[in-house]
Design an enzyme around this catalytic site. Structure first.
Site, short mmCIF file in Angstrom:
data_model
loop_
_atom_site.label_atom_id
_atom_site.label_comp_id
_atom_site.label_asym_id
_atom_site.label_seq_id
_atom_site.Cartn_x
_atom_site.Cartn_y
_atom_site.Cartn_z
N GLY A 165 24.56 -4.61 72.13
CA GLY A 165 25.01 -3.23 72.01
C GLY A 165 26.18 -2.95 72.94
O GLY A 165 27.19 -3.66 72.92
N ASP A 166 26.03 -1.95 73.79
CA ASP A 166 27.10 -1.56 74.71
C ASP A 166 26.76 -1.95 76.15
O ASP A 166 27.27 -1.36 77.10
CB ASP A 166 27.39 -0.07 74.61
CG ASP A 166 26.14 0.79 74.86
OD1 ASP A 166 25.07 0.21 75.13
OD2 ASP A 166 26.24 2.03 74.79
#
Length: 317
Positions: free
Chosen positions: A235-236
């Site tokens: 993800g981030d």
């Protein structure tokens, strides 16, 4: 690190390698007659484009191969000081991209399979290969090495950013932990999470979010030393292993650099909405804990504390 940095794969397309000028070849051969034969065949193939070096023993072969300067290596099976297996097992083919063709007077299946098992890319019989045979072997070895490196990249590196993936990160974490414990050094784990990226994905689409992620990855690599490992956890979220830590003041300075670089790299991207900030958590070994898994948990918890306070900051475990 990112593809193209010293800690990752930066391999060339095989067609580019085959067409290089000069074409760098290492011949490991202690017998002058056989070396002269190889030299003659190689000059027939590459002419003025050939740049040839010779090693005559195991250690010389290891030193030259480890330099990574060669496009191909022709390695005699029996060489002064040992044999091809002794050379191949002491080369780190995770970082050395040079394909190796073993040349042997032994024309038997077991010898050939042994050479391939220990890292050779092809095998030819000494004194019995023509120009066309060696040309085929060289091209095959270069293409095989390229495919091998591509498969390794897919297994160990994140396809979006080129950073190490979770599998490689945990391997490096274990390696750094053992080294640091043995040498009495401190190391740190840093967890970096991008703030409000979900809002960007929801309002501007995942292509915009991916561009922010790539910008952040680039910023992290620019902020770290070449000896550090940066990975994308998913993800981030990113994680980094920072070796040989002296004090927390240097880590605080690094956090400020990371925040500034992420903001600057994101701002340099055209048509992306607003600034990009991040939340950072750090744990230090052995100050905070002595186990790698607990290090990661503590750094992650510290990062989420920053996140709960609005992000755009850092916190120690």
């Amino acid at each position: 690190m990112l593809i193209g940095d010293s800690d990752t794969l930066a391999f060339q397309d095989p067609e580019e390698v085959c067409a290089k000028s000069p074409f760098h070849v290492l011949v490991v051969e202690d017998d002058l007659v056989h070396f002269t034969y190889c030299q003659h065949v190689l000059h027939s193939l590459y002419g003025k484009d050939l740049e040839l070096e010779r090693a005559v023993d195991c250690q010389g072969a290891i030193d030259l191969l480890s330099s990574g300067r060669f496009d191909i290596c022709l390695l005699d099976y029996m060489v002064k000081g040992g044999n091809a297996k002794d050379v191949l097992t002491r080369i780190d083919f995770g970082s050395v991209e040079t394909p190796v063709i073993v040349i042997s007077a032994l024309d038997d299946r077991d010898t050939m399979l042994e050479a391939l098992r220990y890292g050779a890319d092809d095998y030819v019989v000494k004194g019995r290969f023509a120009e066309s045979d060696l040309n085929r072997a060289i091209q095959y070895a270069i293409y095989r090495k390229y495919k091998e490196m591509r498969l390794r990249q897919r297994a160990l590196y994140d396809p979006l950013t080129g950073l190490a993936n979770r599998h490689l990160f945990f391997d490096r974490l274990d390696e750094v932990h053992r080294f640091s414990a043995r040498h009495g050094e401190k190391y740190a784990v840093m967890v970096v999470d991008l703030d409000r990226l979900k809002h960007v994905n929801d309002t501007k689409g995942h292509e915009a979010g991916d561009r922010y992620i790539r910008a952040a990855a680039n910023a992290l690599v620019c902020s770290m030393r070449s000896s550090d490992t940066v990975a994308r956890a998913g993800g981030d979220e990113f994680v980094a292993i920072l070796k040989n830590i002296r004090d927390k003041q240097s880590l605080m300075r690094l956090c400020a650099v990371v925040k500034d670089n992420i903001a600057a790299k994101a701002a340099a991207e055209e048509d992306l909405p607003g600034p990009l900030t991040c939340s950072i958590g750090i744990a230090v070994n052995p100050d905070d804990t002595e186990t790698p898994a607990e290090m990661l948990r503590l750094a992650d918890a510290a990062m989420y504390q920053v996140k709960r306070l609005g992000g755009n900051g850092f916190r120690f475990a």
